[in-house]
Motif scaffolding. Structure first.
Motif, mmCIF file in Angstrom:
data_model
loop_
_atom_site.group_PDB
_atom_site.id
_atom_site.type_symbol
_atom_site.label_atom_id
_atom_site.label_comp_id
_atom_site.label_asym_id
_atom_site.label_seq_id
_atom_site.Cartn_x
_atom_site.Cartn_y
_atom_site.Cartn_z
ATOM 1 N N LEU A 186 1.941 0.682 -11.144
ATOM 2 C CA LEU A 186 0.912 -0.011 -10.252
ATOM 3 C C LEU A 186 1.291 0.330 -8.697
ATOM 4 C CD1 LEU A 186 0.077 -3.415 -11.967
ATOM 5 C CD2 LEU A 186 -1.753 -1.803 -11.216
ATOM 6 N N THR A 187 2.383 0.485 -8.520
ATOM 7 C CA THR A 187 2.919 0.883 -7.063
ATOM 8 C C THR A 187 2.598 2.126 -6.627
ATOM 9 O OG1 THR A 187 4.785 -1.049 -7.163
ATOM 10 C CG2 THR A 187 4.924 1.044 -5.378
ATOM 11 N N SER A 213 -1.311 -6.779 -2.681
ATOM 12 C CA SER A 213 -0.938 -6.178 -4.107
ATOM 13 C C SER A 213 0.418 -5.449 -4.058
ATOM 14 C CB SER A 213 -2.085 -5.299 -4.841
ATOM 15 O OG SER A 213 -3.236 -6.181 -4.892
ATOM 16 N N LEU A 245 2.930 -7.795 -3.888
ATOM 17 C CA LEU A 245 3.052 -8.551 -5.218
ATOM 18 C C LEU A 245 3.761 -7.814 -6.458
ATOM 19 C CD1 LEU A 245 2.187 -10.901 -7.474
ATOM 20 C CD2 LEU A 245 0.330 -9.529 -7.673
ATOM 21 N N GLU A 246 3.692 -6.683 -6.402
ATOM 22 C CA GLU A 246 4.282 -5.284 -7.327
ATOM 23 C C GLU A 246 5.814 -5.558 -6.962
ATOM 24 O OE1 GLU A 246 2.921 -4.856 -9.915
ATOM 25 O OE2 GLU A 246 1.151 -5.534 -9.465
ATOM 26 N N TRP A 249 7.020 -8.458 -8.697
ATOM 27 C CA TRP A 249 7.040 -8.391 -10.043
ATOM 28 C C TRP A 249 8.132 -7.509 -10.508
ATOM 29 C CZ3 TRP A 249 3.204 -11.115 -12.650
ATOM 30 C CH2 TRP A 249 3.090 -10.844 -14.096
ATOM 31 N N ASN A 267 -3.210 -1.581 -0.879
ATOM 32 C CA ASN A 267 -3.578 -2.952 -0.757
ATOM 33 C C ASN A 267 -2.506 -3.622 -0.532
ATOM 34 O OD1 ASN A 267 -4.058 -5.574 -1.312
ATOM 35 N ND2 ASN A 267 -5.681 -4.997 -3.107
ATOM 36 N N LEU A 271 -1.006 1.781 -5.730
ATOM 37 C CA LEU A 271 -1.257 0.914 -4.841
ATOM 38 C C LEU A 271 -0.816 1.991 -3.416
ATOM 39 C CD1 LEU A 271 -0.331 -2.179 -5.678
ATOM 40 C CD2 LEU A 271 -2.829 -1.571 -4.920
#
Length: 87
Positions: free
Chosen positions: A50-51, A62, A65-66, A69, A59, A54
């Protein structure tokens, strides 16, 4: 765009990362005793994928957040590694 990557490939990474995190959540919910290496390893892979997405489709919220995470997943893996080494 921070990372120079084909947007289609970046989106594929994002979807793969999302699938990893959903799998890890379902696995932890379903398993009687979840293997922490599987749980945290898959979460870390999901956060990494996801990084990548992104960094192409920025974003900031987010992305933060990652980061957390991934940090929690690394902490879980380290904790599991220490427990295994002590056993």
């Amino acid at each position: 765009m921070i990372l120079h990557l084909n947007e289609t490939l970046a989106n594929a990474c994002g979807f793969a990362g999302m699938a990893c995190i959903i799998f890890a959540y379902a696995y932890s919910t379903h398993a009687k005793a979840a293997n922490p290496f599987v749980l945290h390893g898959v979460n870390l892979a999901g956060a990494g994928l996801l990084t990548v997405s992104l960094l192409v489709n920025l974003n900031p919220a987010s992305l933060v957040l990652e980061f957390f995470w991934a940090a929690i997943a690394i902490w879980g893996l380290a904790k599991a590694w220490r427990a295994r080494a002590g056993a």
